[in-house]
Design a protein around this motif. Structure first.
Motif, PDB file in Angstrom:
ATOM      1  N   TYR A 120       0.860  -1.183   0.000  1.00 27.67           N
ATOM      2  CA  TYR A 120       0.000   0.000   0.000  1.00 27.67           C
ATOM      3  C   TYR A 120       0.898   1.235   0.000  1.00 27.67           C
ATOM      4  CZ  TYR A 120      -3.533  -3.355   1.642  1.00 27.67           C
ATOM      5  OH  TYR A 120      -4.373  -4.425   1.766  1.00 27.67           O
ATOM      6  N   PRO A 121       1.412   1.637  -1.148  1.00 32.28           N
ATOM      7  CA  PRO A 121       2.356   2.771  -1.137  1.00 32.28           C
ATOM      8  C   PRO A 121       1.679   4.072  -0.717  1.00 32.28           C
ATOM      9  CG  PRO A 121       2.214   1.756  -3.321  1.00 32.28           C
ATOM     10  CD  PRO A 121       1.136   1.154  -2.492  1.00 32.28           C
ATOM     11  N   GLN A 122       2.332   4.759   0.169  1.00 31.02           N
ATOM     12  CA  GLN A 122       1.786   6.005   0.706  1.00 31.02           C
ATOM     13  C   GLN A 122       2.110   7.171  -0.224  1.00 31.02           C
ATOM     14  OE1 GLN A 122       1.971   6.532   5.071  1.00 31.02           O
ATOM     15  NE2 GLN A 122       3.361   8.187   4.541  1.00 31.02           N
ATOM     16  N   ARG A 123       1.201   8.127  -0.273  1.00 30.96           N
ATOM     17  CA  ARG A 123       1.437   9.328  -1.090  1.00 30.96           C
ATOM     18  C   ARG A 123       2.616  10.114  -0.507  1.00 30.96           C
ATOM     19  NH1 ARG A 123      -1.314  14.465  -2.040  1.00 30.96           N
ATOM     20  NH2 ARG A 123      -2.264  14.281  -0.006  1.00 30.96           N
ATOM     21  N   VAL A 124       3.400  10.710  -1.381  1.00 31.98           N
ATOM     22  CA  VAL A 124       4.559  11.461  -0.906  1.00 31.98           C
ATOM     23  C   VAL A 124       4.751  12.681  -1.803  1.00 31.98           C
ATOM     24  CG1 VAL A 124       6.201  10.131  -2.323  1.00 31.98           C
ATOM     25  CG2 VAL A 124       7.003  11.218  -0.237  1.00 31.98           C
ATOM     26  N   LYS A 125       5.314  13.722  -1.235  1.00 29.76           N
ATOM     27  CA  LYS A 125       5.631  14.920  -2.015  1.00 29.76           C
ATOM     28  C   LYS A 125       7.121  15.184  -1.920  1.00 29.76           C
ATOM     29  CE  LYS A 125       1.285  17.423  -1.517  1.00 29.76           C
ATOM     30  NZ  LYS A 125       0.619  18.505  -0.795  1.00 29.76           N
TER      31      LYS A 125
ATOM     32  N   ASP B  59       2.603   3.389 -11.582  1.00 24.83           N
ATOM     33  CA  ASP B  59       2.464   4.650 -10.859  1.00 24.83           C
ATOM     34  C   ASP B  59       1.073   5.242 -11.090  1.00 24.83           C
ATOM     35  OD1 ASP B  59       3.457   6.540  -9.209  1.00 24.83           O
ATOM     36  OD2 ASP B  59       4.714   7.556 -10.681  1.00 24.83           O
ATOM     37  N   LEU B  60       0.654   5.212 -12.330  1.00 25.66           N
ATOM     38  CA  LEU B  60      -0.656   5.769 -12.688  1.00 25.66           C
ATOM     39  C   LEU B  60      -1.787   4.941 -12.057  1.00 25.66           C
ATOM     40  CD1 LEU B  60      -1.187   8.222 -14.404  1.00 25.66           C
ATOM     41  CD2 LEU B  60      -1.522   6.754 -16.378  1.00 25.66           C
ATOM     42  N   PHE B  61      -1.661   3.648 -12.113  1.00 27.71           N
ATOM     43  CA  PHE B  61      -2.685   2.777 -11.528  1.00 27.71           C
ATOM     44  C   PHE B  61      -2.745   2.962 -10.003  1.00 27.71           C
ATOM     45  CE2 PHE B  61      -4.437  -0.568 -14.482  1.00 27.71           C
ATOM     46  CZ  PHE B  61      -4.072   0.083 -15.649  1.00 27.71           C
ATOM     47  N   GLN B  62      -1.575   3.128  -9.372  1.00 25.42           N
ATOM     48  CA  GLN B  62      -1.557   3.335  -7.916  1.00 25.42           C
ATOM     49  C   GLN B  62      -2.160   4.685  -7.559  1.00 25.42           C
ATOM     50  OE1 GLN B  62       2.591   2.672  -7.088  1.00 25.42           O
ATOM     51  NE2 GLN B  62       2.263   0.531  -6.549  1.00 25.42           N
ATOM     52  N   THR B  63      -1.948   5.676  -8.420  1.00 21.11           N
ATOM     53  CA  THR B  63      -2.555   6.993  -8.170  1.00 21.11           C
ATOM     54  C   THR B  63      -4.083   6.886  -8.210  1.00 21.11           C
ATOM     55  OG1 THR B  63      -0.638   8.016  -9.192  1.00 21.11           O
ATOM     56  CG2 THR B  63      -2.564   9.401  -8.937  1.00 21.11           C
ATOM     57  N   ILE B  64      -4.587   6.166  -9.208  1.00 25.43           N
ATOM     58  CA  ILE B  64      -6.043   5.967  -9.295  1.00 25.43           C
ATOM     59  C   ILE B  64      -6.530   5.242  -8.045  1.00 25.43           C
ATOM     60  CG2 ILE B  64      -7.828   4.659 -10.537  1.00 25.43           C
ATOM     61  CD1 ILE B  64      -6.293   5.261 -13.122  1.00 25.43           C
ATOM     62  N   GLU B  65      -5.756   4.239  -7.625  1.00 24.98           N
ATOM     63  CA  GLU B  65      -6.147   3.475  -6.428  1.00 24.98           C
ATOM     64  C   GLU B  65      -6.238   4.380  -5.201  1.00 24.98           C
ATOM     65  OE1 GLU B  65      -5.062  -0.914  -5.288  1.00 24.98           O
ATOM     66  OE2 GLU B  65      -3.376   0.407  -4.866  1.00 24.98           O
ATOM     67  N   ARG B  66      -5.278   5.301  -5.069  1.00 26.57           N
ATOM     68  CA  ARG B  66      -5.308   6.201  -3.916  1.00 26.57           C
ATOM     69  C   ARG B  66      -6.482   7.176  -3.986  1.00 26.57           C
ATOM     70  NH1 ARG B  66       0.528   5.831  -3.783  1.00 26.57           N
ATOM     71  NH2 ARG B  66       0.679   7.389  -5.409  1.00 26.57           N
ATOM     72  N   TRP B  67      -6.826   7.615  -5.212  1.00 28.48           N
ATOM     73  CA  TRP B  67      -7.989   8.497  -5.368  1.00 28.48           C
ATOM     74  C   TRP B  67      -9.245   7.797  -4.856  1.00 28.48           C
ATOM     75  CZ3 TRP B  67      -7.211  10.169 -11.169  1.00 28.48           C
ATOM     76  CH2 TRP B  67      -6.277  11.215 -11.220  1.00 28.48           C
ATOM     77  N   VAL B  68      -9.371   6.529  -5.241  1.00 32.95           N
ATOM     78  CA  VAL B  68     -10.633   5.838  -4.978  1.00 32.95           C
ATOM     79  C   VAL B  68     -10.647   5.192  -3.589  1.00 32.95           C
ATOM     80  CG1 VAL B  68     -12.181   4.016  -5.802  1.00 32.95           C
ATOM     81  CG2 VAL B  68     -10.899   5.402  -7.452  1.00 32.95           C
ATOM     82  N   GLU B  69      -9.571   4.540  -3.228  1.00 31.78           N
ATOM     83  CA  GLU B  69      -9.558   3.759  -1.986  1.00 31.78           C
ATOM     84  C   GLU B  69      -8.922   4.507  -0.820  1.00 31.78           C
ATOM     85  OE1 GLU B  69     -10.584   0.405  -1.756  1.00 31.78           O
ATOM     86  OE2 GLU B  69     -10.038  -0.614  -3.626  1.00 31.78           O
ATOM     87  N   GLY B  70      -8.384   5.686  -1.076  1.00 30.95           N
ATOM     88  CA  GLY B  70      -7.733   6.441  -0.012  1.00 30.95           C
ATOM     89  C   GLY B  70      -6.252   6.130   0.062  1.00 30.95           C
TER      90      GLY B  70
ATOM     91  N   ASP C 200      12.391  11.510  -0.824  1.00 36.96           N
ATOM     92  CA  ASP C 200      11.407  12.549  -0.508  1.00 36.96           C
ATOM     93  C   ASP C 200      10.782  12.326   0.864  1.00 36.96           C
ATOM     94  OD1 ASP C 200      11.801  13.827  -2.889  1.00 36.96           O
ATOM     95  OD2 ASP C 200      10.150  12.844  -3.933  1.00 36.96           O
ATOM     96  N   ALA C 201      10.435  11.069   1.136  1.00 35.33           N
ATOM     97  CA  ALA C 201       9.783  10.776   2.426  1.00 35.33           C
ATOM     98  C   ALA C 201      10.720  11.094   3.578  1.00 35.33           C
ATOM     99  CB  ALA C 201       9.364   9.304   2.459  1.00 35.33           C
ATOM    100  N   CYS C 202      11.964  10.674   3.448  1.00 40.21           N
ATOM    101  CA  CYS C 202      12.915  10.887   4.543  1.00 40.21           C
ATOM    102  C   CYS C 202      13.261  12.368   4.689  1.00 40.21           C
ATOM    103  CB  CYS C 202      14.167  10.050   4.304  1.00 40.21           C
ATOM    104  SG  CYS C 202      15.238   9.996   5.749  1.00 40.21           S
TER     105      CYS C 202
END
Ligand code: SF4
Ligand code: SF4
Length: 520
Positions: free
Chosen positions: A61-66, A161-172, A339-341
């Motif tokens: 479950y990769p977490q969003r990061v900036k 990456d794109l599929f995981q982004t969609i997953e985060r939009w929909v599933e949080g 980025d996360a660190c």
């Protein structure tokens, strides 16, 4: 001090690809410093060399990061996908009668168009040059900055990456998605899951749909697809590519990198100590521990690392790797853990880049009190760059001097020769004349090599003598059967070289091919 030194030493060895030691080190840390509690990461496998041969897949479950590298990845993603989806619609005027699609693989007419370049099947050797260029570029990228291709450019990475982004939009984001997955199925959960798969399938369908546009005139094919008038093959290919994209990017994800792709294995054999890789600077990070514990240790003059063991670098990793365990086949070098660190370091007021593009060599040098060494220009990078430059130059020269006419000749296999009743000796050939220009051209065909030659074109009752005139349409090839005869006496088992030459009747441009005249 001694305990801390032992821990640091043990960690150094653990980092040198001895994962079981990591467990011992964690134990040692816990014993030496109770505050250095290691928070378990429930979905993160611990490194264990002695584990089973088969490990069941753990869902990641990769977490969003900036951050900087996330931004770079977005830019690369938009540019590469923009090119992929948009390129078939770019037009390129090649004159009347020629397709105006900039990039087109025209199988029915056996042509490949790439902007101003038009390649015929006979010029497939350009593909060899392109493959060499691609391989050398990959090797060069690897020698300079590790798996840059894997982390930023590989289609598997980009689409995942794109599929995981969609997953985060929909599933949080990670936490929300994890919690939802632990709950029983409800209508809401079913709805979200269904929406995600529908969006994935739509994206996969677009991916497959864009691919087929490279094989036909894109605007025409889009209309035909929309009105269900496209060839069946187009629908079949879209279906296949929809399925593969949905499966590889939606479901298999990191499994492709870990188990299917050969590049990580090849890359590991090609890398060296100077290649920049995403590296946990354990010389700075260890011994890890909580913020309070580390602060207390520092006050006491004890060694304390900057890593607060927060697992943020692991949570954002698309392949579930703990970069702190050292070089890992599963690490695609995407830089998201950097980025996360960096975000964590900013919060605890410590310098950024505890994880960074660095080399193990530099870590060693820092530990020995030596200055860092970045050695991009070295034998292997110079070699790869040299090969790229030479192959590119050869290809550019070949393209610049490419002939717009060509000829190929094949001798009849059987009979090799025929002796006519009047004593004349005859050989048959299949001759193909290529006109790569966009104008109709007349070529004078001559055959040289024998003193007394008579040419006959099968189906042409007019031509007779030492030459023939052949007209070839624009951007076409013309195949003809040519009978070459002679009354000359030949030595036994003769094999006389013949030069078949075409000369443009207007411009004088020429091309030739050699075969042999065979006798008894
Ligand atoms: S994000 Fe940084 S501080 Fe947190 S565990 Fe990873 S390396 Fe340590
Ligand atoms: S460990 Fe870091 S660089 Fe490697 S794949 Fe995970 S997030 Fe990307």
């Amino acid at each position: 001090m001694q305990a801390g030194g032992d821990i640091a030493l043990a960690l150094h060895h653990a980092h040198a690809a001895q994962p079981p030691l990591l467990e011992l080190v964690k134990d040692a840390m816990g014993a030496a410093s109770p505050a250095a509690s290691v928070r378990p990461a429930p979905d993160v496998p611990e490194p264990d060399d002695e584990g089973p041969l088969y490990v069941a897949r753990r869902k990641i479950y990769p977490q969003r990061v900036k951050g900087t590298y996330r931004t770079i990845k977005w830019i690369v993603l938009f540019v590469t996908l923009g090119i992929y989806y948009g390129l078939p619609f770019v037009r390129w005027d090649r004159g009347p009668g020629a397709p105006d699609q900039a990039v087109l693989i025209d199988f029915p007419n056996r042509r490949f168009y790439f902007f101003f370049i038009e390649l015929w099947p006979q010029e497939i050797y350009y593909l060899t040059g392109l493959l060499i260029l691609a391989a050398m570029t990959l090797f060069l990228m690897n020698a300079v900055a590790g798996r840059v291709w894997c982390g930023y450019l590989c289609p598997q990475t980009v689409w995942t990456d794109l599929f995981q982004t969609i997953e985060r939009w929909v599933e949080g984001d990670r936490r929300e998605h994890l919690q939802r997955d632990r709950q029983p199925w409800t209508v809401e959960r079913l709805g979200r899951s269904g929406l995600k798969h529908v969006l994935w399938l739509m994206l996969a369908w677009w991916t497959g749909g864009a691919w087929v546009l490279y094989f036909a005139d894109a605007p025409t094919l889009v209309k035909e697809l929309a009105t269900f008038e496209a060839p069946l093959l187009a629908y079949v290919w879209i279906g296949i590519l929809t399925f593969t994209t949905y499966t590889l990017a939606g479901h298999m994800r990191e499994q492709v990198c870990l188990y299917m792709c050969p590049w990580p294995r090849i890359q590991a054999a090609l890398t060296d100590e100077h290649a920049l890789n995403v590296t946990y600077r354990y010389d700075r990070g260890e011994p890890r521990g909580s913020v309070k514990k580390s602060a207390a240790l520092r006050v006491q003059g004890m060694p304390a690392g900057d890593c607060v063991d927060c697992y943020q670098c692991v949570y954002v990793c698309p392949t579930g790797v703990d970069i702190r365990s050292g070089p890992n086949l599963g690490c695609i070098q995407c830089g998201l853990c950097i980025d996360a660190c960096d975000t964590v370091m900013a919060k605890i007021d410590r310098p950024a880049r505890l994880i960074a593009y660095d080399t193990d060599l530099n870590i060693k040098r820092r530990q020995e009190g030596q200055p860092e060494l970045y050695h991009i220009v070295r034998m292997r990078t110079v070699f790869y760059a040299g090969v790229i430059a030479i192959v590119a130059a050869v290809m550019a020269y070949a393209l610049a001097t490419r002939q717009s006419e060509g000829i190929s000749v094949i001798h009849d296999r059987n009979p090799i020769f025929v002796r006519l009743s009047d004593g004349e000796l005859r050989n048959g050939f299949t001759v193909r004349i290529l006109n790569k220009s966009l104008e109709r051209r007349s070529f004078v065909l001559t055959v040289e090599g024998l003193a007394d030659i008579d040419l006959k074109i099968v189906g042409d009752t007019v031509t007779s003598g030492p030459m023939a005139v052949i007209t070839v349409g624009p951007d076409q090839s013309h195949e003809l059967r040519v009978l070459v005869s002679t009354y000359s006496s030949l030595p036994p088992a003769a094999s006389i070289p013949l030069t078949f030459r075409i000369t443009d009747a207007q411009t004088g441009q020429r091309a030739s091919a050699v075969d042999h005249f065979r006798g008894p």
